[in-house]
Scaffold this motif. Sequence first.
Motif, PDB file in Angstrom:
ATOM      1  N   VAL A   1      50.190  34.397  18.866  1.00 36.94           N
ATOM      2  CA  VAL A   1      50.064  32.954  18.640  1.00 36.94           C
ATOM      3  C   VAL A   1      49.676  32.245  19.934  1.00 36.94           C
ATOM      4  CG1 VAL A   1      51.276  30.854  17.952  1.00 36.94           C
ATOM      5  CG2 VAL A   1      51.679  32.978  16.708  1.00 36.94           C
ATOM      6  N   MET A   2      50.324  32.635  21.026  1.00 44.01           N
ATOM      7  CA  MET A   2      50.023  32.029  22.320  1.00 44.01           C
ATOM      8  C   MET A   2      48.594  32.328  22.755  1.00 44.01           C
ATOM      9  SD  MET A   2      50.752  30.278  24.994  1.00 44.01           S
ATOM     10  CE  MET A   2      52.532  29.996  25.017  1.00 44.01           C
ATOM     11  N   PHE A   3      48.188  33.590  22.671  1.00 47.39           N
ATOM     12  CA  PHE A   3      46.876  33.963  23.181  1.00 47.39           C
ATOM     13  C   PHE A   3      45.747  33.536  22.243  1.00 47.39           C
ATOM     14  CE2 PHE A   3      49.664  36.534  25.763  1.00 47.39           C
ATOM     15  CZ  PHE A   3      49.066  36.429  27.014  1.00 47.39           C
ATOM     16  N   LYS A   4      46.059  33.347  20.974  1.00 47.39           N
ATOM     17  CA  LYS A   4      45.054  32.820  20.049  1.00 47.39           C
ATOM     18  C   LYS A   4      44.709  31.383  20.406  1.00 47.39           C
ATOM     19  CE  LYS A   4      43.963  32.337  15.129  1.00 47.39           C
ATOM     20  NZ  LYS A   4      44.438  32.576  13.737  1.00 47.39           N
ATOM     21  N   ARG A   5      45.667  30.651  20.930  1.00 46.33           N
ATOM     22  CA  ARG A   5      45.456  29.254  21.293  1.00 46.33           C
ATOM     23  C   ARG A   5      44.718  29.108  22.618  1.00 46.33           C
ATOM     24  NH1 ARG A   5      49.854  24.385  22.133  1.00 46.33           N
ATOM     25  NH2 ARG A   5      48.284  22.772  22.438  1.00 46.33           N
ATOM     26  N   ALA A   6      44.640  30.174  23.393  1.00 48.42           N
ATOM     27  CA  ALA A   6      44.054  30.095  24.728  1.00 48.42           C
ATOM     28  C   ALA A   6      42.546  29.890  24.688  1.00 48.42           C
ATOM     29  CB  ALA A   6      44.380  31.366  25.505  1.00 48.42           C
ATOM     30  N   ASP A   7      42.079  28.890  25.427  1.00 49.07           N
ATOM     31  CA  ASP A   7      40.649  28.751  25.687  1.00 49.07           C
ATOM     32  C   ASP A   7      40.257  29.643  26.857  1.00 49.07           C
ATOM     33  OD1 ASP A   7      40.142  26.512  23.801  1.00 49.07           O
ATOM     34  OD2 ASP A   7      41.489  25.431  25.169  1.00 49.07           O
ATOM     35  N   VAL A   8      41.207  29.816  27.766  1.00 46.27           N
ATOM     36  CA  VAL A   8      41.003  30.620  28.973  1.00 46.27           C
ATOM     37  C   VAL A   8      42.235  31.479  29.208  1.00 46.27           C
ATOM     38  CG1 VAL A   8      40.631  30.564  31.477  1.00 46.27           C
ATOM     39  CG2 VAL A   8      39.556  28.838  30.021  1.00 46.27           C
ATOM     40  N   ILE A   9      42.026  32.744  29.550  1.00 45.70           N
ATOM     41  CA  ILE A   9      43.112  33.615  29.997  1.00 45.70           C
ATOM     42  C   ILE A   9      42.876  33.915  31.467  1.00 45.70           C
ATOM     43  CG2 ILE A   9      44.220  35.869  29.772  1.00 45.70           C
ATOM     44  CD1 ILE A   9      43.430  35.851  26.815  1.00 45.70           C
ATOM     45  N   VAL A  10      43.879  33.634  32.288  1.00 48.68           N
ATOM     46  CA  VAL A  10      43.796  33.908  33.721  1.00 48.68           C
ATOM     47  C   VAL A  10      44.744  35.059  34.044  1.00 48.68           C
ATOM     48  CG1 VAL A  10      44.109  32.988  36.044  1.00 48.68           C
ATOM     49  CG2 VAL A  10      43.241  31.507  34.229  1.00 48.68           C
ATOM     50  N   LEU A  11      44.171  36.153  34.485  1.00 50.77           N
ATOM     51  CA  LEU A  11      44.964  37.324  34.867  1.00 50.77           C
ATOM     52  C   LEU A  11      45.289  37.204  36.354  1.00 50.77           C
ATOM     53  CD1 LEU A  11      42.870  40.011  32.949  1.00 50.77           C
ATOM     54  CD2 LEU A  11      44.863  38.714  32.149  1.00 50.77           C
ATOM     55  N   THR A  12      46.576  37.050  36.648  1.00 46.09           N
ATOM     56  CA  THR A  12      47.006  36.758  38.014  1.00 46.09           C
ATOM     57  C   THR A  12      47.597  37.992  38.711  1.00 46.09           C
ATOM     58  OG1 THR A  12      49.219  36.082  37.299  1.00 46.09           O
ATOM     59  CG2 THR A  12      47.518  34.379  37.359  1.00 46.09           C
ATOM     60  N   LYS A  13      47.777  37.842  40.019  1.00 44.41           N
ATOM     61  CA  LYS A  13      48.337  38.912  40.874  1.00 44.41           C
ATOM     62  C   LYS A  13      47.493  40.184  40.789  1.00 44.41           C
ATOM     63  CE  LYS A  13      52.951  36.962  40.180  1.00 44.41           C
ATOM     64  NZ  LYS A  13      54.380  37.194  39.916  1.00 44.41           N
ATOM     65  N   MET A  14      46.187  39.997  40.722  1.00 44.93           N
ATOM     66  CA  MET A  14      45.294  41.144  40.568  1.00 44.93           C
ATOM     67  C   MET A  14      45.223  42.000  41.842  1.00 44.93           C
ATOM     68  SD  MET A  14      44.454  41.242  37.481  1.00 44.93           S
ATOM     69  CE  MET A  14      43.206  42.521  37.548  1.00 44.93           C
ATOM     70  N   ASP A  15      45.686  41.473  42.950  1.00 42.61           N
ATOM     71  CA  ASP A  15      45.710  42.261  44.194  1.00 42.61           C
ATOM     72  C   ASP A  15      46.701  43.416  44.117  1.00 42.61           C
ATOM     73  OD1 ASP A  15      47.478  39.904  44.161  1.00 42.61           O
ATOM     74  OD2 ASP A  15      48.237  40.686  46.063  1.00 42.61           O
ATOM     75  N   ILE A  16      47.662  43.326  43.192  1.00 42.44           N
ATOM     76  CA  ILE A  16      48.648  44.412  43.052  1.00 42.44           C
ATOM     77  C   ILE A  16      48.530  45.123  41.702  1.00 42.44           C
ATOM     78  CG2 ILE A  16      50.291  43.386  44.674  1.00 42.44           C
ATOM     79  CD1 ILE A  16      51.879  42.342  42.255  1.00 42.44           C
ATOM     80  N   ALA A  17      47.484  44.818  40.940  1.00 42.21           N
ATOM     81  CA  ALA A  17      47.333  45.390  39.596  1.00 42.21           C
ATOM     82  C   ALA A  17      47.267  46.915  39.617  1.00 42.21           C
ATOM     83  CB  ALA A  17      46.084  44.823  38.925  1.00 42.21           C
ATOM     84  N   LYS A  18      46.724  47.480  40.702  1.00 41.07           N
ATOM     85  CA  LYS A  18      46.576  48.928  40.783  1.00 41.07           C
ATOM     86  C   LYS A  18      47.915  49.660  40.784  1.00 41.07           C
ATOM     87  CE  LYS A  18      46.245  48.733  45.843  1.00 41.07           C
ATOM     88  NZ  LYS A  18      45.373  48.959  47.010  1.00 41.07           N
TER      89      LYS A  18
END
Length: 214
Positions: free
Chosen positions: A152-169
């Motif tokens: 429900v939350m992500f269906k409402r999103a116009d934009v998804i921002v994936l954060t803390k990508m410097d540590i995603a690995k």
Amino acid sequence: MKVIVEAKAKIMAENENQAKINQDFFNKNNLFCINFMSSPGSGKTTLLEYIIKNNLLKLCVIEGDLETNKDADRIINAGAKAYQISTGQSCHLDAKMIDNALKNLDISESEFCVIENIGNLVCPASYKLGEHLNVVLLSSPEGSDKVAKYPVMFKRADVIVLTKMDIAKHFNFNLEEISEEAKKLNPNVKIFCVSAATGEGVAELCEYFKNQRA
């Protein structure tokens, strides 16, 4: 049961009406309103601090939290105007709360008004606030399954921002899975990868916001 349903319908209708009034206010004052939603600890405030300190957007912020003025204080210390809404036990902001905040917030030098909603991937999705754009933040430590688990939350999103990508690995964070699940819910959703620690992707995100305002 019927009484409960009718009461909820009335509450939601009143909220929708106030949200339209709020958006009229934003339009009249040439303010582009962005609703930031996410789980707690996704990095909403840290991202805003980076944007403010690097003069990427002229913005003011409405902060939502259950308790304390800590996030508003951080925004003010970074150099922007902010107003704190402390809800006590409510797990979301509603349009009337935003109306009250706008009566107390200095918007004179701003082109954007960011609403930093309460950290919660459920309740905020149900309440329109008068925003022009809904942005859902998801941090890499949270895992890539959150889109499917909170549709429900992500269906409402116009934009998804994936954060803390410097540590995603360091985490099992699958960009392909996120993109696939997000596009199922909203084929037009935009996805940005950012890091407020390194600045990765933040300028590009802000340029997108500027283009949307234009």
